[in-house]
Design an enzyme around this catalytic site. Structure first.
Site, PDB file in Angstrom:
ATOM      1  N   ILE A  35      -7.138   2.065  37.947  1.00 47.09           N
ATOM      2  CA  ILE A  35      -6.871   3.249  37.093  1.00 47.09           C
ATOM      3  C   ILE A  35      -5.392   3.176  36.412  1.00 47.09           C
ATOM      4  CG2 ILE A  35      -6.946   5.695  36.906  1.00 47.09           C
ATOM      5  CD1 ILE A  35      -9.808   4.450  37.346  1.00 47.09           C
ATOM      6  N   ASP A  36      -5.328   2.942  35.303  1.00 46.88           N
ATOM      7  CA  ASP A  36      -3.807   2.946  34.672  1.00 46.88           C
ATOM      8  C   ASP A  36      -3.391   4.029  33.799  1.00 46.88           C
ATOM      9  OD1 ASP A  36      -1.286   2.254  33.833  1.00 46.88           O
ATOM     10  OD2 ASP A  36      -1.807   0.115  33.562  1.00 46.88           O
ATOM     11  N   THR A  37      -3.137   5.019  34.096  1.00 46.87           N
ATOM     12  CA  THR A  37      -2.895   6.141  33.199  1.00 46.87           C
ATOM     13  C   THR A  37      -1.694   5.828  32.216  1.00 46.87           C
ATOM     14  OG1 THR A  37      -1.158   7.128  34.601  1.00 46.87           O
ATOM     15  CG2 THR A  37      -3.442   8.078  34.964  1.00 46.87           C
TER      16      THR A  37
END
EC number: 3.4.23.-
Length: 692
Positions: A35-37
């Site tokens: 998960i790469d915001t």
């Protein structure tokens, strides 16, 4: 360390406290998603899907190190599962960052609120079928140790598989050598004997072949090499056969001429060996349903069998410059050689017939199960080969394939069969204007090979035109019509259909037809059709269906037989089921032929019956073991299949035909002529239509 683990290790140790990996699944495969915001898009490795599409315009992206990259492939509308709930990702771009899947903000915003806690993340799941239905879904964030542990477990599994397959390579190496008489490996211990019909007869063929300087030099070099390897020795035999060189297409291609010895007179004088080679249709029947293949080629197979001392003098040959040699090993050109070697291979592989077979020196290993099962089968065969002292050519060996070339065919694990490019090439190299009768014979021989495999749709009548030119009774003449015929055949060779090798679970459909001069048939299959129709493995209905009955009649006229064409309930049931599944039928093979001059005088109704008999007997290996659907547009033939001909001397041939048909148990369907295009066009494309 694996690059994938290195990348994950860098992500986990770069000091970012918000590094987040979760478990997801796409289809039936599980992945670790990062998960790469900070990412605006979703990215994935090629392995997450087989449906990547090329973008109309490359998409430029800038990654964390400020470098530019261009994305050229993507997949749309990907269904992703988190905690068994299905989420839709509008688009994933192909980019190998070292991580399986990077989930960016374009996905997170669709399912907001996105909440990241210390040990979990939360997303709002929406029912794709009912957008009003939604709920918050929580999934666990994997710790650094968990991510690395899962990654190392994956590498460990890959390493185990690598070592597992590596043992096969090592086992193959143990039975490979460049020398067919390698004493460390060739331990078969056989001594081959060939006997003269008359032990006192001398077979000495005078060598009157005019040799060139090139011939002399090549014979000298080749024979010195054969002497050095122990394959031949100098001879004082009273027998002799002339040797010469040939340079056909294959020899030109490999850049080396082939030595041939003319053993014709010796073959006439020796006792033959009647051991049979396996038929091609038997081989295809045996490998039906196989998913994995491996092929092994015995290194100079004949040369691995040593000759008895009494036999060696019979193999003597003469060549320049004034040399006389004899073989220590089984030689090419001897009529007994194929049978002798086939027996040796069959005996060597006895007990392994369920996983392998041999056609002379070509060994095929086949498995209907998993890849791991096939590897185990290969190991068993290699161990037997080692025990029997057979030497294998490593260069020609192909291991663990789902598609393999064998005996001129390209065989695939899905049952598909195609003609090998090499076989097509051999036919296309013939000139459009054939030079003489011998060249016509060679051309037709190649064409017949293809026809026997079932590829050629309407060969019988095209072949008949060229066959007439072989007879020496007809004066030799080649005209433009003949050239066009050859060009037509060669054109069709380049667009042959793919065939399907039906398995025991498939249901077979046979279509037959006849004209006044020729007959034809088409075999098709419904994959896993027996289950779809409601039949057992022998093609018998599992449900209670009324069966029709046939009884003898005193009137054998066509009109009386026509009355009997009304189908039984079983026939109607099967035919109606097949009609609904017509689009799923796959082509298995074609067959066609011409009637003899005597047969062409039979009534057309009887020719329809004779065509059916010929077609069914041609495919007896496929049809004897199961029931099938027989389609015909002849009322007479349909009735003939259900009707017992009264024993009467006037109906002799009809009774004989019916006795031949009794071996088969078809469901019979009467169809209109326009619904029988496969077989019908074969017989009528080159002849005037005849009504039946």
């Amino acid at each position: 360390m694996n690059t994938e683990i290195v990348q994950k290790h860098r992500v986990l140790t770069k000091g970012n406290p918000n590094v987040t990996f979760i478990k997801v699944s796409i289809g039936k495969r599980n992945f670790l998603a990062y998960i790469d915001t900070g990412a605006t898009l979703c990215f994935g490795k090629r392995k997450i899907s087989n449906n990547w599409e090329i973008l109309k315009q490359p998409k430029e992206i800038i990654i964390a190190d400020k470098s530019k990259h261009y994305i050229r492939e993507a997949i749309s509308n990907v269904f992703l599962k988190i905690e068994n709930k299905e989420f839709l990702i509008p688009i994933i771009y192909l980019h190998d960052s070292g991580l399986d899947l990077i989930i960016g903000n374009n996905f997170l915003k669709l399912y907001q609120p996105f909440i990241q806690r210390l040990e979990t993340i939360e997303l709002r799941w929406k029912n794709l079928n009912n957008p009003k239905e939604s709920q918050m879904i929580s999934t666990k964030i994997l710790t650094k140790n968990e991510v690395l542990k899962l990654s190392f477990e994956k590498i460990h599994i890959c390493l185990e598989k690598y070592l597992f397959f590596k043992t096969i390579e090592e086992q193959l190496e143990e039975v490979c050598s460049e020398h067919p008489l390698d004493e460390t490996k060739n331990k078969n211990g056989l001594l081959i004997e060939i006997r003269l019909k008359d032990p006192l007869q001398e077979i000495n063929v005078t060598n009157r072949i005019p040799y060139t300087i090139r011939d002399v030099q090549e014979f000298k070099e080749e024979c010195e090499d054969l002497l050095k390897k122990g394959l031949i020795r100098e001879s004082q035999s009273p027998h002799s056969a002339p040797a010469f060189y040939v340079e056909n297409h294959n020899e030109i291609k490999r850049g080396k001429r082939r030595m041939v010895i003319n053993y014709k007179k010796m073959n006439e004088a020796t006792i033959g060996d009647s051991y049979k080679l396996p038929r091609k249709d038997f081989i295809l029947e045996k490998i039906k349903g196989s998913l994995w293949f491996s092929s092994l080629d015995a290194k100079s197979g004949y040369y691995q069998l040593r000759l008895h001392e009494n036999t060696k003098p019979l193999t003597a040959f003469s060549c320049p410059p004034q040399k006389h040699y004899e073989w220590n090993v089984l030689s090419f050109g001897l009529k007994q050689a194929p049978s002798i070697y086939q027996r040796f291979m069959d005996q060597s592989l006895k007990g392994l017939e369920h996983i392998c077979l041999a056609y002379i020196d070509d060994i095929l290993i086949f498995t209907k199960g998993s890849k791991e099962q096939h590897v185990n089968d290969v190991r068993i065969v290699l161990q037997r080969i080692k025990e029997k002292g057979i030497i294998i050519s490593k260069k020609k060996s192909k291991l663990i394939q789902q598609e393999i070339e064998y005996l001129g065919l390209k065989i695939q694990g899905n049952g598909e069969i195609d003609l090998s490019p090499h076989t097509q090439e051999k036919i296309l190299q013939f000139p459009d204007e054939l030079e003489d009768r011998k060249q016509i014979q060679r051309f037709l021989g190649c064409i017949n090979y293809i026809a026997n495999e079932g590829f050629f749709k309407n060969l019988a009548l095209e072949r008949k035109h060229l066959q007439k030119k072989i007879s020496v009774k007809n004066p030799w003449k080649w005209d433009t019509i003949d050239t066009k015929m050859v060009q037509s055949i060669k054109g069709k060779i380049q667009s042959l259909p793919k065939l399907y090798n039906a398995s025991i679970q498939d249901f077979l459909i046979v279509e037959t037809d006849a004209s006044q001069h020729s007959w034809s048939g088409c075999l098709r299959a419904l994959p896993k059709g027996k289950q779809k129709i409601g039949l057992d493995e022998f093609g018998i209905p599992t449900a209670d269906l009324c069966t029709g009955s046939s009884s003898a009649s005193s009137d054998n006229s066509p009109a009386e037989i026509d009355k009997c064409h009304s189908a039984s309930k079983q026939d109607t049931h099967v035919a109606s089921k097949i009609k609904k599944l017509e689009n799923e039928l796959l082509l298995c093979k074609y067959v066609s032929g011409t009637f003899t001059d005597t047969e062409t005088r039979y009534p057309i109704a009887e020719l329809e019956v004779l065509a059916g008999v010929k077609v069914l007997e041609k495919w007896r290996i496929d049809l004897l073991q199961t029931r099938f659907l027989l389609r015909t547009d002849s009322k007479y033939f349909a009735g003939f299949c259900r009707y017992n001909i009264k024993t009467d001397y006037r109906n002799g041939r009809l009774i004989r035909w019916q006795l031949r048909l009794q071996a088969y148990q078809p469901y019979v369907e009467l169809i209109k002529s326009e619904n029988n295009p496969f077989a019908d066009t074969l017989t009528r494309e080159w002849s005037k239509p005849s009504s039946s």
